[in-house]
Design an enzyme around this catalytic site. Structure first.
Site, PDB file in Angstrom:
ATOM      1  N   CYS A   1     -10.580   1.574 -11.487  1.00 51.71           N
ATOM      2  CA  CYS A   1      -9.691   2.249 -12.447  1.00 51.71           C
ATOM      3  C   CYS A   1      -8.838   1.177 -13.110  1.00 51.71           C
ATOM      4  CB  CYS A   1      -8.816   3.231 -11.681  1.00 51.71           C
ATOM      5  SG  CYS A   1      -7.311   3.701 -12.507  1.00 51.71           S
TER       6      CYS A   1
ATOM      7  N   HIS B   1       0.850  -1.194   0.000  1.00 57.99           N
ATOM      8  CA  HIS B   1       0.000   0.000   0.000  1.00 57.99           C
ATOM      9  C   HIS B   1       0.895   1.257   0.000  1.00 57.99           C
ATOM     10  CE1 HIS B   1      -3.861   1.921   1.924  1.00 57.99           C
ATOM     11  NE2 HIS B   1      -3.527   2.487   0.772  1.00 57.99           N
TER      12      HIS B   1
ATOM     13  N   CYS C   1      -5.081   1.249 -12.429  1.00 57.91           N
ATOM     14  CA  CYS C   1      -4.795   0.822 -11.046  1.00 57.91           C
ATOM     15  C   CYS C   1      -5.006  -0.689 -10.926  1.00 57.91           C
ATOM     16  CB  CYS C   1      -5.701   1.537 -10.049  1.00 57.91           C
ATOM     17  SG  CYS C   1      -5.833   3.310 -10.313  1.00 57.91           S
TER      18      CYS C   1
END
Length: 428
Positions: A354, A215, A357
């Site tokens: 997305c 992350h 992404c």
């Protein structure tokens, strides 16, 4: 402010910075610009398996441009599903193999059998990822260099839902222990959370740190390649310090930012360790990075081996022997839980709205999944035969491309951190 020793490791931040930024990063970058590593086959049309989601991001920068098939090198396209001498010679012989990634019907019985065994093995239980069906008509080659990971504008509730689902449902965390900085009641500066994390076994703690590190890495890329200017004449991408500070500054994040960055270094060590362990698999004379250009392929294999030897030479490797080291039955159960949780996370990537992404999320989870598969297959890798298929341990081209590109992303994050450090020092 992120310096010094890393928990659960014998290593420190400074050693990784020096090793990565000056030795490994430049070579790895050169490798990833090569044809073999820049084309990744991916199915971006898989529906989200967990919730009904049709909210695809309409922002222009979310789109992914697939490759026209004639731009993908023949060797990669012609079903070079494996890269041994035999497979590549066969691939050249069969005319039908021009059909994108199709397993050719004109292959001999034995070869068909071998391909089936390979496919079976790729889906077998040592996999940490939900494998994309690369033979699906929806799977397409994407040129990673033309679709770089950067800020796309995809944020808000949709993006939050993805990460929340990953942390809340897959990181072994009880519901009543709130993550630090979650909005709402009961945020005690992360005290309860870190007390819980300290109390769990090393494997579950590592799992959380790997996800948090991934992350953090993604957030660094978004901050480092931010859309700074968007006019009709040009788009300008570059580092956005404010965005970076919002995610990582010690004061703004109430101490959380530096922890996230330390988890990034932890993830770096795990993937670096996997690269050092997988060296015997790639060293075999029969293995080649097959694109169809013989001299270039040989050159790239040499660069690949140089990178793996460099990885092996790192002085303070993570010692994975502490993983799953207890009672055999308990260890096997925990390992299976670990694998299934990770597999679940790879499925969640099909819920990312997305597409750019989603592409990089799928690639990076597959890369980390492949690294974990390598770490847990050490005995099998040592037994891989010099030539011929290795049924005990096998990596598909897909896994190889994901493994090196995913590590390339983390290596880039560590390099970008130095850049942000310099910018912030100059601002003081």
């Amino acid at each position: 402010q992120v310096t010094g020793h890393l928990d659960d490791c014998t290593c420190d931040v400074e050693t990784i910075d020096a090793f990565n930024n000056y030795k490994l990063f430049p070579r790895l970058n050169e490798l990833l610009e090569n044809d073999y590593f820049r084309y990744y086959k991916v199915n971006l049309k898989k529906p989200c398996p967990f919730w009904d989601d049709s909210s695809h991001c309409g922002i222009r920068d979310c789109a992914v441009k697939p490759c026209p098939s004639d731009e993908v090198p023949d060797g990669i396209r012609s079903g070079s599903y494996k890269y041994s001498e035999e497979a590549s010679n066969l691939a050249e012989e069969c005319e039908e193999a021009k059909r994108l990634g199709a397993v050719d019907g004109s292959l001999s019985k034995e070869t068909q059998q071998a391909v089936l065994q390979w496919t079976w093995h790729d889906d077998s239980s040592d996999s940490f990822c939900e494998a994309d069906d690369i033979y699906s008509p929806d799977a397409e080659y994407v040129d990673l260099l033309l679709n770089p990971e950067r800020y796309t504008g995809y944020k808000g509730p949709d993006a939050w839902k993805i990460w929340n689902s990953i942390y809340e449902e897959n990181c072994f965390k009880p519901q009543n222990v709130k993550r630090p900085l979650t909005s709402g009641r009961g945020d005690d500066g992360g005290h309860t959370f870190y007390k819980w994390l300290k109390g769990v076994c090393v494997e579950k703690r590592a799992f959380y740190k790997l996800i948090s590190g991934l992350h953090a890495s993604i957030n660094i890329h978004l901050s480092a390649r931010y859309l700074l200017q968007d006019t009709w004449s040009e788009k300008k991408w570059g580092p956005n310090v404010t965005e970076f500070q919002q995610r990582f500054d010690e004061v703004i994040t109430r101490g959380e930012g530096p922890r996230r960055l330390k988890n990034l270094y932890f993830l770096y060590l795990i993937e670096l360790r996997a690269l050092s362990k997988v060296l015997p698999f790639f060293e075999r004379p029969g293995f080649q990075l097959y694109t169809g250009n013989k001299s270039h392929d040989a050159e790239m294999k040499n660069l690949l081996l140089e990178i793996l030897h460099l990885a092996k030479s790192f002085p303070l490797h993570f010692d994975e022997n502490s993983f799953f080291a207890g009672n055999n039955k308990e260890a096997a159960k925990l390992k299976e839980e670990f694998r299934l949780h990770f597999k679940n996370i790879s499925k969640i990537m099909d819920c990312v709205g997305c597409f750019k992404c989603r592409l990089w999320g799928k690639l990076q989870t597959q890369g980390l999944g492949t690294a974990l598969k390598i770490l847990f297959s050490e005995n099998l890798i040592e037994k891989v035969p010099e030539s011929g298929p290795s049924y005990g341990f096998q990596l598909t081209r897909q896994e190889i491309v994901a493994l090196f590109n995913a590590f390339g992303r983390i290596s880039t994050s560590v390099r970008e951190l130095e850049n942000f450090r310099n910018i912030l020092q100059n601002m003081r």
